[in-house]
Design a protein around this motif. Structure first.
Motif, PDB file in Angstrom:
ATOM      1  N   GLU A  25       0.900  -1.107  -0.081  1.00 50.81           N
ATOM      2  CA  GLU A  25       0.040   0.114  -0.253  1.00 50.81           C
ATOM      3  C   GLU A  25       0.855   1.351  -0.542  1.00 50.81           C
ATOM      4  O   GLU A  25       0.642   2.134  -0.741  1.00 50.81           O
ATOM      5  N   TRP A  26       2.034   1.402   0.709  1.00 50.42           N
ATOM      6  CA  TRP A  26       3.063   2.117   0.733  1.00 50.42           C
ATOM      7  C   TRP A  26       3.683   2.317  -0.683  1.00 50.42           C
ATOM      8  O   TRP A  26       3.514   3.826  -1.131  1.00 50.42           O
ATOM      9  N   SER A  27       4.074   1.624  -0.960  1.00 57.55           N
ATOM     10  CA  SER A  27       4.374   1.638  -2.947  1.00 57.55           C
ATOM     11  C   SER A  27       3.042   2.377  -3.213  1.00 57.55           C
ATOM     12  O   SER A  27       3.171   3.409  -4.717  1.00 57.55           O
ATOM     13  N   ARG A  28       2.061   2.073  -3.528  1.00 56.41           N
ATOM     14  CA  ARG A  28       0.949   2.569  -4.029  1.00 56.41           C
ATOM     15  C   ARG A  28       0.531   4.060  -4.129  1.00 56.41           C
ATOM     16  O   ARG A  28       0.708   4.747  -4.837  1.00 56.41           O
ATOM     17  N   ILE A  29       0.934   4.563  -2.381  1.00 53.45           N
ATOM     18  CA  ILE A  29       1.076   5.656  -2.237  1.00 53.45           C
ATOM     19  C   ILE A  29       1.778   6.923  -3.216  1.00 53.45           C
ATOM     20  O   ILE A  29       1.562   7.934  -3.561  1.00 53.45           O
TER      21      ILE A  29
END
Length: 210
Positions: free
Chosen positions: A43-47
């Motif tokens: 999720e961090w990578s998507r943000i």
């Protein structure tokens, strides 16, 4: 189904699963921690898509260090489970106390440019709940006396983790980190405070303070 009902059912289920696996410990707990850390990093990578590579690298360690801290805490001989539950209690009490006080008495905005719904009253409520419940648990389990009063500062740390994630989402223009958890958004949304509390508690264990 009403969103609050969905949120409550999902929240209770997550708590029960987490406590059950924590009680078992060993490989099941390690796998749960690894799965959670992986989900948060995804999720961090998507943000941070389109941001500098430093955000990807920093996110890896932001997820890895708390995961290692949780494993270290659980493996402490004699007190591992009780100390781990203290981490959970403080984090959950911060969220619940903050929500309750914020909803009923919240007037003064804490960080309106980052998270408009957060209030100073909510923060104080979270600190009170974390201090009271965390202190009672530590006392009942015979844990280090340092933990009797460490709840309130940990609540501040948990809130800082929450605001950090909120700032990331605001910059990215997204409401939630993901959609994996019904009524709760993403895994990062649920664990933003725990990541910080687990890391600080792990440091205290490593330093021999607990």
């Amino acid at each position: 189904m009403n969103e609050l009902v969905v949120r409550t059912i999902a929240g209770v289920a997550m708590i029960l699963i987490t406590l059950g696996v924590a009680w078992v410990g060993g490989m099941p707990f390690a796998l749960l921690v690894a799965a959670a850390a992986t989900a948060v990093y995804w999720e961090w990578s998507r943000i941070v898509t389109g941001w500098s590579v430093g955000w990807k690298i920093g996110g890896f360690f932001y997820c890895l260090i708390p995961a290692l801290a949780l494993l270290l805490i659980r493996e402490q001989s004699g007190i591992g489970l009780a100390l781990l539950i203290w981490v959970f209690i403080v984090t959950w009490a911060t969220d619940i106390g903050g929500y309750a006080f914020g909803k009923t008495m919240g007037r003064t905005k804490l960080a309106p440019a980052i998270s408009p719904n957060k209030t100073w009253e909510g923060l104080l409520g979270g600190m009170l709940a974390a201090g009271l419940l965390g202190g009672l648990w530590a006392w009942s389990q015979g844990l280090a006396s340092l933990l009797y009063w460490l709840g309130p500062p940990m609540a501040v740390a948990a809130q800082a983790g929450d605001l950090f994630e909120s700032a990331m989402k605001r910059r990215a223009g997204v409401k939630d980190s993901g959609t994996l958890l019904p009524g709760h958004g993403g895994v990062f949304d649920r664990l933003d405070g725990l990541l910080v509390v687990a890391t600080l508690t792990g440091v205290a264990v490593y330093m021999g303070w607990l």
